[in-house]
Enzyme design. Structure first.
Site, PDB file in Angstrom:
ATOM      1  N   ASP A 249      43.269  30.334  47.753  1.00  0.00           N
ATOM      2  CA  ASP A 249      43.068  31.725  48.182  1.00  0.00           C
ATOM      3  C   ASP A 249      43.846  31.875  49.491  1.00  0.00           C
ATOM      4  OD1 ASP A 249      42.198  34.079  49.309  1.00  0.00           O
ATOM      5  OD2 ASP A 249      40.099  33.807  48.763  1.00  0.00           O
TER       6      ASP A 249
ATOM      7  N   GLU B 207      43.652  52.416  32.343  1.00  0.00           N
ATOM      8  CA  GLU B 207      42.955  51.194  31.909  1.00  0.00           C
ATOM      9  C   GLU B 207      43.809  50.432  30.909  1.00  0.00           C
ATOM     10  OE1 GLU B 207      38.909  51.939  30.652  1.00  0.00           O
ATOM     11  OE2 GLU B 207      38.548  53.021  32.511  1.00  0.00           O
TER      12      GLU B 207
END
Ligand code: DSN
Length: 443
Positions: A203, A55
């Site tokens: 996109d 993380e």
């Protein structure tokens, strides 16, 4: 990969994987968003990187032991920037999104306030669920205004985008689509965005491989943000990338982690890095060109066989078949009938469809996966013949408007096609044909 341990420890899962492998080998996959990864990509994603928590971002993690993972993630970022010749002083990239929809949500939530206005293409006209459809979280959190394609030509109407942008003053304008067979003018859409001080986002999930291979214009340097999945024409594992102009970096990165996601999937990031290296080769350029040669050939053959295509053809990897001349809602029957013959497609809405997305009036097909298997223009002849025969025989079935009647008809149809001699004969031909073209990763 021979799964020898899995075979001993979990026979049920092993058997299902083997059945899926057999299905993939003997069928013709015309789903434009699917592809086959290389052995190297598969090895990277099944590595012990799966077991590591990391993380945070390189050199700033919430767990120890990330010495090599840091190097790996930085290498993936470098390869992603290099492949588009991006200057790292201008653009950067986040390689952690789990997939396309979370990547898009991270952009919206990172850069905008809940309720802000976004302009994008409507789902039934070729847009994506995560571009603000009402059933998707994006559509629930933000005020999406949708532009459409011109119903007659099937093409994006840039004047309509400009008009809507002026009227609604969106904070973000999205280009890049999921069922649009033509070239996209990224420059024009980002100019419209600039004129109303909106952020421009492309996109490019479907066409990233075509752009890298020089077979479709690039959204760089026009767009502020570019998102993409990595498992379609790029031929990587299932993941996503967010490219951003550096001024947006802090907000985008915080939106991905800790905003949307926890630990990144570093095995997937390794697989993406491998796919990016593969995509830099000359072979990949040829691959991108061949996808389009195959797609244009297939489109022409279908038109010659009297099948109507949205926009009258294709410039890219996909073809949208408009079956409305047979009646509405026939896409369902055709997907099922083709699947019985081991030809895999997806049913799809066509612009102006009066039937819902589960019973749409079109079929979407594409050539990325079959091109990976080595099929060329010659092979499109046989494929177009099978498609045409099955469409003409099965699209004549009436799809009722009434929900209850529809369920009865569908049940009967699905029972009937299992035993259909015509489909079973084609399936044998398809199986013999497909087995001549090996899968790259799992033979
Ligand atoms: N499901 C993908 C497609 O098929 O286009 C997009 O998420």
């Amino acid at each position: 990969m021979n799964f020898e341990y899995l075979k001993q420890t979990d026979k049920e899962i092993y058997d299902l994987i083997l059945l899926e492998l057999k299905r993939q080998k003997q069928s013709i996959n015309l789903i434009p968003s699917e592809n086959y990864t290389s052995k190297s990509v598969l090895e990277a994603i099944s590595s012990i990187l799966n077991d590591k928590y990391s993380e945070g971002y390189p050199y700033k993690r919430y767990y120890g032991g990330n010495l090599y993972v840091d190097e790996l993630e930085v290498l993936c970022q470098k390869r992603a920037l290099n492949i588009f010749n991006l200057n790292p002083d201008e653009y950067n990239v986040n390689v952690q999104p789990y997939s396309g929809t979370p990547a898009n949500l991270a952009v919206y939530t990172g850069l905008l306030n809940i309720g802000d206005t976004i302009l994008s293409l409507k789902l039934s006209h070729g847009g994506h669920l995560s571009h603000g459809d009402s059933v998707n979280l994006s559509g629930k959190l933000f005020n999406f205004i949708h532009y459409e394609v011109d119903q007659k030509t099937g093409l994006i109407n840039y004047e309509n985008i400009e008009e809507l942008a002026k009227n609604y003053k969106p904070k973000l304008i999205i280009s890049g689509f999921t069922a649009y067979p033509r070239i996209i003018d990224f420059k024009k859409i980002s100019q419209i965005a600039k004129s109303v001080e909106a952020i421009s986002m492309a996109d490019i999930s479907h066409i990233i491989g075509l752009i890298i291979g020089g077979a479709h214009p690039s959204p760089f340097p026009f767009c502020d943000i570019v998102t993409t999945t990595t498992h379609k024409t790029l031929r990587g594992p299932r993941g996503a990338l967010i490219f951003y102009k550096k001024e947006f970096g802090e907000k985008i990165n915080k939106a991905v982690f800790p905003g949307m996601q926890g630990g990144p999937h570093e095995n997937i990031i390794a697989g993406i890095a491998v796919a990016l290296k593969e995509a830099q080769s000359k072979n990949f350029k040829n691959y991108a060109k061949q996808i389009i040669l195959n797609s244009k050939t297939l489109a022409k053959l279908l038109i010659d066989n009297d099948i109507k295509l949205v926009s009258g053809g294709t410039d890219n990897h996909l073809i949208l078949l408009d079956l409305r001349k047979f009646g509405p809602g026939r896409g369902y029957f055709i997907e099922k009938a083709l699947e019985t013959a081991d030809i895999i497609v997806n049913k799809n809405s066509v612009p102006g469809d009066t039937f819902p997305p589960y019973y749409p009036s079109g079929i979407r097909i594409g050539t990325p996966a079959i091109t990976t298997r080595g099929m060329k223009e010659k092979e499109m002849i046989k494929i177009s013949e099978w498609l045409t025969k099955i469409i003409k025989k099965f699209a004549i079935n009436d799809m009722p408007d009434d929900k209850e009647k529809r369920q009865i008809i569908i049940k009967e149809f699905n029972e009937k096609i299992k035993e259909d001699e015509f489909l079973n004969k084609i399936r044998k031909e398809v199986n013999d044909f497909a087995l001549q073209f090996p899968l790259p990763g799992l033979n």
